[in-house]
Design a protein around this motif. Structure first.
Motif, PDB file in Angstrom:
ATOM      1  N   GLN A 170       0.631  -1.331  -0.194  1.00 49.36           N
ATOM      2  CA  GLN A 170       0.201  -0.093   0.124  1.00 49.36           C
ATOM      3  C   GLN A 170       0.938   1.191   0.049  1.00 49.36           C
ATOM      4  O   GLN A 170       0.351   2.088  -1.161  1.00 49.36           O
ATOM      5  N   SER A 186       1.783   3.426  -3.505  1.00 50.74           N
ATOM      6  CA  SER A 186       1.367   4.853  -3.140  1.00 50.74           C
ATOM      7  C   SER A 186       2.446   5.908  -3.779  1.00 50.74           C
ATOM      8  O   SER A 186       2.560   7.071  -4.419  1.00 50.74           O
ATOM      9  N   GLN A 245       2.303   8.595  -7.048  1.00 54.03           N
ATOM     10  CA  GLN A 245       2.239   9.810  -6.828  1.00 54.03           C
ATOM     11  C   GLN A 245       3.925   9.789  -7.110  1.00 54.03           C
ATOM     12  O   GLN A 245       3.498  10.573  -8.179  1.00 54.03           O
ATOM     13  N   ASP A 263      -6.736   4.971  -7.409  1.00 53.54           N
ATOM     14  CA  ASP A 263      -6.456   3.957  -6.829  1.00 53.54           C
ATOM     15  C   ASP A 263      -6.886   2.330  -7.063  1.00 53.54           C
ATOM     16  O   ASP A 263      -7.723   2.645  -8.329  1.00 53.54           O
ATOM     17  N   LEU A 279      -3.118  -1.586  -5.148  1.00 53.95           N
ATOM     18  CA  LEU A 279      -2.847  -0.834  -3.378  1.00 53.95           C
ATOM     19  C   LEU A 279      -3.247  -2.522  -2.421  1.00 53.95           C
ATOM     20  O   LEU A 279      -2.648  -1.748  -1.183  1.00 53.95           O
ATOM     21  N   SER A 325      -4.894   4.988  -1.612  1.00 57.82           N
ATOM     22  CA  SER A 325      -3.630   5.484  -1.306  1.00 57.82           C
ATOM     23  C   SER A 325      -3.353   6.888   0.205  1.00 57.82           C
ATOM     24  O   SER A 325      -3.909   7.061   0.230  1.00 57.82           O
TER      25      SER A 325
END
Length: 617
Positions: A212, A216, A220, A265, A269, A287
């Motif tokens: 997760q 994330s 990003q 998402d 994740l 996220s």
């Protein structure tokens, strides 16, 4: 004189290491078929069986380096004696096993029916009297279901690798040795995306799955770089078009971005609620914002020495030695040196019948080892080496001369017993540097250039990490003093298993080791609760070990000396050319803390002995 042949040099080995990691991986070896004979490009000297005929070699230390040297030399015609001060074999390769008599009978029936060298089975150990946890620790792991079933069938095999616990694919000398002596290997999982991360600065200490956080972050970062690329296109125009398109495609794949380069998402994740049949779509985890990740302490410190710190929780698996999938011996890490003990040797391989008991038939490497035998003085003579030693219960020391000596003990321990005569000044200076204490570890007994290391082991009352967290192998990381929890990579879905409930090194290990045994286990329970809330009492039969307090040891390993202190490393690897005294062990290698270093350095010492003989000394 019999001929001597050599495998490729270490330099050529290192140049080809990446290729070797894949091209020399042997599936039959991993499956345990001893008949498989894959070709490994190792640094082992290829000596004729009569090469060392009549020459006597003393080996100080019965760990992986010492036993590898003994096995190799004995089968090259040398007469060998191994002096081990401890009452057990293996050195820092220590695997604790159940003390239950029925379990022990089962184990010997599986691995060593003749019960040769019964001290190979370790069910207890004890730190030195100066340790805060100096009491004897007895391993009480047990498969109670097997016992309640009348000991029928096979139990879950229970063991704690209190020393080394994994083998990377580029440790070709060790892998080849395992194949040669019949040690089956299986996968060891370093990383599962279900493993947990925990820090008191992140969401009030909440543990979170690795995947997760990792996805994330990647998503990003990719979205940021996608936007940067679009800005570049605006500034440079069509000239940047083709390259920009390729980069945008890269970022979309790297971060699983939307068509327009936005983070989203997705199932990468993981799921907070698992999907199922019909209309059970499940729920995807949310996220984690970039700012939270940056403040979490999961990323680590780029300037920290990775040998003294846990590294980056997120990027440790990028390290070639910590790949997501590694290897381990089937049945425990001690299977390597146990199999070395059981290897056949010529009946002429004994250095001195006055100190070694020779079997009538079926001589093994283990027959060369003198347990509970401390060397008190090593003197390098004009020709050969003299050793003063004393066996447990012996009233006075004995002294025996050898043609060669290979020491595998820690530099600071060697300094205490080595007569400085006929030893290079540079080498002695190196031993002195390795003997200094009171620096980064304060009053911890580990020398400044060594790393304190501590482990805790637990038996799970069930395998809650599998049933509740979907964790099958790998490591969970925490900023708590326990550092890590290792999950077993074997016996998935069984009713019990062994956790490495704490593993830390450096300053935190020095601090942790100052606790009593009861305190160490209480600390480990509390740390377990941070990663697995509510499971603190779901473990039992705890054990701890602080290597800097173990008899005849000074710590976990040398602190990556060849890279961080190259001048000192050069000193301890400066030997008299064509001499009679050499050293081996992971400290004398570019692999400190790894058994590959033990094996590779043993081969280097044997090569030096062979060169001395070849030179006519």
């Amino acid at each position: 004189m019999p001929g001597i042949r050599y495998s490729p040099s270490r330099r050529s080995l290192l140049r080809g290491m990446t290729a070797l990691a894949g091209s020399y991986f042997a599936l039959p070896l991993v499956n345990g078929f001893r008949e498989a004979k894959a070709t490994y490009q190792t640094t082992k000297p290829d000596l004729d069986r009569e090469f060392g005929k009549g020459r006597r070699v003393a080996i100080i230390g019965g760990g992986v380096a010492g036993l590898t040297a003994a096995y190799t030399l004995a089968n090259a015609g040398f007469r060998v004696a191994v002096f081990e001060a401890d009452g057990r074999y293996g050195g820092r390769s220590l695997t604790a096993r159940p003390s239950d008599a029925k379990y022990k009978d089962w184990w010997f029936a599986k691995y060593n029916r003749e019960r040769r060298f019964p001290a190979m089975y370790v069910d207890r150990y004890q730190e030195r009297p100066d340790s805060p946890a100096a009491g004897e620790q007895v391993c009480t792991f047990m498969d109670d279901e097997w016992a309640s079933n009348g000991y029928r069938g096979n139990p879950v095999e229970l063991f704690l690798n209190a020393g080394p616990g994994r083998i990377p694919s580029n440790h070709v000398n060790l892998i080849a040795l395992c194949q040669e002596i019949g040690v089956a290997l299986e996968p060891y999982f370093f990383l599962s995306t279900s493993n947990l991360l925990q820090s008191d600065t992140f969401r009030r200490g909440e543990a979170i799955p690795f995947g997760q956080v990792n996805y994330s972050l990647f998503s990003q970062m990719a979205a940021m770089m996608y936007r940067v690329t679009q800005e570049v296109v605006k500034l440079q125009g069509a000239s940047a078009g083709e390259q920009a398109t390729k980069l945008e495609n890269l970022y979309r794949l790297f971060g699983n971005l939307s068509t327009h380069g936005q983070a989203q998402d997705t199932s990468q994740l993981g799921f907070s609620t698992l999907p199922g049949g019909w209309r059970d779509a499940g729920a995807i985890r949310k996220s984690v914002p970039m700012e939270e990740i940056l403040n979490s302490h999961f990323i680590g410190d780029a300037d920290a020495n990775p040998e003294l710190s846990p590294g980056s929780f997120l990027f440790n698996s990028f390290n070639i030695d910590w790949q997501p999938t590694l290897m381990q011996p089937v049945g425990g890490m001690d299977r390597i040196w146990q199999q070395l003990l059981l290897q056949d040797i010529p009946s002429t391989a004994f250095a001195d019948p006055s100190i070694q008991e020779q079997p009538g038939a079926g001589a093994k490497v283990g027959n060369l080892v003198l347990l509970n035998t401390s060397v008190s003085r090593v003197t390098v003579l004009d020709t050969g080496v003299s050793l003063a030693f004393q066996r447990s219960g012996q009233n006075a020391p004995s002294e025996v001369a050898f043609d060669f000596c290979v020491s595998t003990i820690a530099p600071s321990l060697l300094r205490d017993i080595l007569n400085p005569s006929n030893i290079p000044r540079e080498f002695l200076d190196g031993l002195t540097a390795f003997s200094k204490t009171g620096g980064p570890w304060g009053n911890d007994p580990a020398p400044d250039l060594w790393t304190p290391a501590i482990k805790v082991g637990w038996q799970g009352k069930d395998r809650f990490w599998e049933t509740k967290n979907e964790i099958y192998g790998g490591i969970s990381w925490t900023t708590d003093i326990i550092g890590q929890i290792w999950y077993p990579s074997e016996d998935f879905t069984a009713h019990t298993g062994i956790l490495t409930g704490a593993y830390n090194r450096g300053e935190m290990a020095a601090t942790y080791a100052r606790q009593t045994q009861e305190q160490r286990l209480a600390t480990a329970r509390a740390g377990l609760g941070k990663l697995h809330k509510g499971e603190e009492d779901n473990v039992t039969h705890g054990m701890s070990i602080a290597w800097q307090y173990m008899p005849h040891q000074v710590g976990g390993w040398a602190s990556d000396t060849a890279y961080t202190n190259p001048a000192v490393y050069k000193q301890i690897t400066t030997f008299t050319e064509n001499g009679s005294f050499y050293c081996a062990g992971d400290t004398w290698s570019y692999w400190p803390g790894w058994q590959e270093g033990s094996v590779a350095s043993a081969y280097r010492a044997i090569e030096a002995i062979a060169q001395t003989i070849k030179a006519g000394r």
